[in-house]
Design an enzyme around this catalytic site. Structure first.
Site, short mmCIF file in Angstrom:
data_model
loop_
_atom_site.label_atom_id
_atom_site.label_comp_id
_atom_site.label_asym_id
_atom_site.label_seq_id
_atom_site.Cartn_x
_atom_site.Cartn_y
_atom_site.Cartn_z
N SER A 182 0.44 -58.38 -6.84
CA SER A 182 0.35 -56.92 -6.91
C SER A 182 0.99 -56.33 -8.16
O SER A 182 0.65 -55.21 -8.55
CB SER A 182 0.97 -56.30 -5.67
N HIS A 210 -4.62 -57.25 -2.08
CA HIS A 210 -5.22 -56.57 -3.24
C HIS A 210 -6.59 -57.13 -3.61
O HIS A 210 -7.21 -56.68 -4.57
CB HIS A 210 -4.29 -56.65 -4.45
N LYS A 241 -5.53 -50.46 1.34
CA LYS A 241 -5.73 -50.32 -0.12
C LYS A 241 -7.20 -50.00 -0.38
O LYS A 241 -7.60 -48.86 -0.18
CB LYS A 241 -5.22 -51.58 -0.81
C1 LIG Z 1 0.34 -58.48 -1.84
C2 LIG Z 1 0.59 -57.48 -0.75
N1 LIG Z 1 0.61 -57.92 0.53
C3 LIG Z 1 0.82 -57.06 1.55
C4 LIG Z 1 1.03 -55.72 1.33
C5 LIG Z 1 1.29 -54.82 2.49
O1 LIG Z 1 0.14 -54.11 2.80
P1 LIG Z 1 0.26 -52.70 3.56
O2 LIG Z 1 0.47 -51.65 2.53
O3 LIG Z 1 -1.05 -52.59 4.28
O4 LIG Z 1 1.41 -52.81 4.50
C6 LIG Z 1 1.01 -55.23 0.03
C7 LIG Z 1 1.23 -53.77 -0.22
O5 LIG Z 1 2.15 -53.37 -0.88
C8 LIG Z 1 0.79 -56.12 -1.04
O6 LIG Z 1 0.79 -55.69 -2.30
#
Ligand SMILES: Cc1ncc(COP(=O)(O)O)c(C=O)c1O
Length: 393
Positions: A182, A210, A241
């Protein structure tokens, strides 16, 4: 008067300010869109994860309103007691079809999906072999599992293999990577890690937060992108997202999903999504299937903006996705760059430690399918002006 036992928190905050790591929350005045208003300033928004613009898509909005009218605003319970609505089950069936797996389970967030899954599938006799840049929710899930955590350098498959080779074969071993990282926007070494998992009989898990809605046919994610169907035991996706709503899911075998129904703590101990969320997510899957041009537009915008930043001389790292970091190193400089861009009319958030390493502070940009060419050109012009005045380029 009672002494404040939390006084040390103010000291910590003071330190953050000194280090340039203190972050005031920017407040969105209207809708989450490509051009919108934060803190009463009209800006081109390069900070959201709204890759396809679905947060305001009419089909999702209508589905949410209709579900609210029909079923009310809340589910009233955790899934395992009285909070499983037909809409939740429809969404899980639909996502399983979409991801081409036997089953899926939906969690309240992607964070809950990762943390709840890793912590329940592994126990204290087991091993987790994890990329050093994996998301915080994987790290927290790993800690909660009480398994032994072994970290390999970012995308270093040889190092991962060397670790796995030494682990006892009679223990459960989980090999885990983000699909898209991310903060850097690069892809996990998924095909190569699948080979290691096959060779040593490890469980293979990918967090596609992502990549959902961005990579693979109709946004099916990295497993589809790399043609790895059937070789990744646990796939996590997010609904928060590109899908534009809220939530996370795990896709895999029926046994995995039923196990998570019984053991994943966020599923057992936290109330399920309101009907509007489930209905909007269902509509989002329809949109992914019926409007693939959104994903094409996302990639066209990505190519234009990324190459524009590179032509200006910014260090954009190793990104392979719509996430393009502008790496400046020093946290104070990253925050200055972000603030100056904001004054010019571009919102690109500055990010420092602990989200990224101390010497890798950056401004992170994410383009969406709904940015116009003029908006992206305006943003590039602002980056050029501000980047030069701060000596970044
Ligand atoms: C790589 C990754 N996994 C999981 C998440 C968590 O997702 P959510 O925003 O749906 O809790 C994020 C979000 O920040 C992320 O970037």
């Amino acid at each position: 008067m009672r002494a404040d036992p939390l006084h040390y928190l103010s000291d910590e905050l003071h330190l953050l300010k000194e280090q340039g790591l203190y972050r005031r929350l920017r407040v969105l005045d209207g809708e989450q869109k490509a051009h919108t208003s934060f803190d009463h300033r009209s800006v081109v928004n390069l900070s959201s994860n709204n890759y396809l613009g679905l947060t305001t898509h009419p089909k999702l909005r209508d589905a949410a309103l209709e579900a609210t009218r029909t079923f009310g605003v809340g589910s009233g319970s955790v899934r395992t007691i009285a909070g499983t609505m037909d809409l939740h089950m429809q969404l899980e069936r639909r996502l399983a079809q979409f991801k081409r797996t036997e089953a899926t389970v939906v969690f309240q967030s992607g964070f809950a999906a990762n943390a709840g899954t890793v912590s329940s599938v592994l126990g204290k006799e087991d091993f987790i072999v994890s990329d050093e840049l994996n998301h915080a929710s994987i790290i927290d899930g790993a800690r909660l599992s009480r398994a032994t955590i072994k970290v390999f350098p970012h995308r270093d498959v040889n190092a991962a293999r060397a670790i796995v080779k030494e682990l006892p074969r009679d223990r459960r071993r989980l090999l885990i990577t983000d699909g898209v990282f991310s903060m850097d926007g690069d892809l996990g070494a998924i095909p190569e890690l699948c080979d290691v998992a096959d060779e040593f009989g490890c469980i293979m898990m990918v967090d596609d937060a992502h990549a959902s809605g961005v990579f693979g046919s109709n946004g099916r994610g990295t497993i589809d992108h790399f043609g790895l169907h059937g070789r990744v035991d646990i796939q996590v996706g997010t609904l928060s997202k590109a899908i534009g709503v809220l939530g996370g899911y795990v896709a895999g075998s029926r046994a995995l999903i039923e196990f998570l129904y019984h053991r994943a703590r966020p599923f057992l101990f936290s109330t399920s999504h309101p009907p509007a969320v489930a209905a909007a997510c269902l509509a989002a899957v329809d949109v992914l299937e019926s409007e693939p041009q959104l994903i094409e537009q996302l990639w066209e915008n990505t190519r234009f903006f990324k190459s524009g930043l590179q032509a200006l001389g910014f260090n954009t790292g190793i990104s392979e996705s719509p996430i393009t970091p502008v790496i400046v190193g020093d946290a104070l400089l990253a925050m200055k760059l972000s603030d100056a861009l904001f004054q010019e009319g571009v919102f690109a958030q500055g990010i420092g430690f602990p989200t990224v390493a101390r010497d890798k502070a950056r401004v992170r940009t994410i383009v969406t399918a709904t940015h116009t060419r003029d908006e992206l050109q305006f943003a590039l012009d602002c980056f050029a002006k501000v980047g030069r005045s701060l000596g970044v380029i």
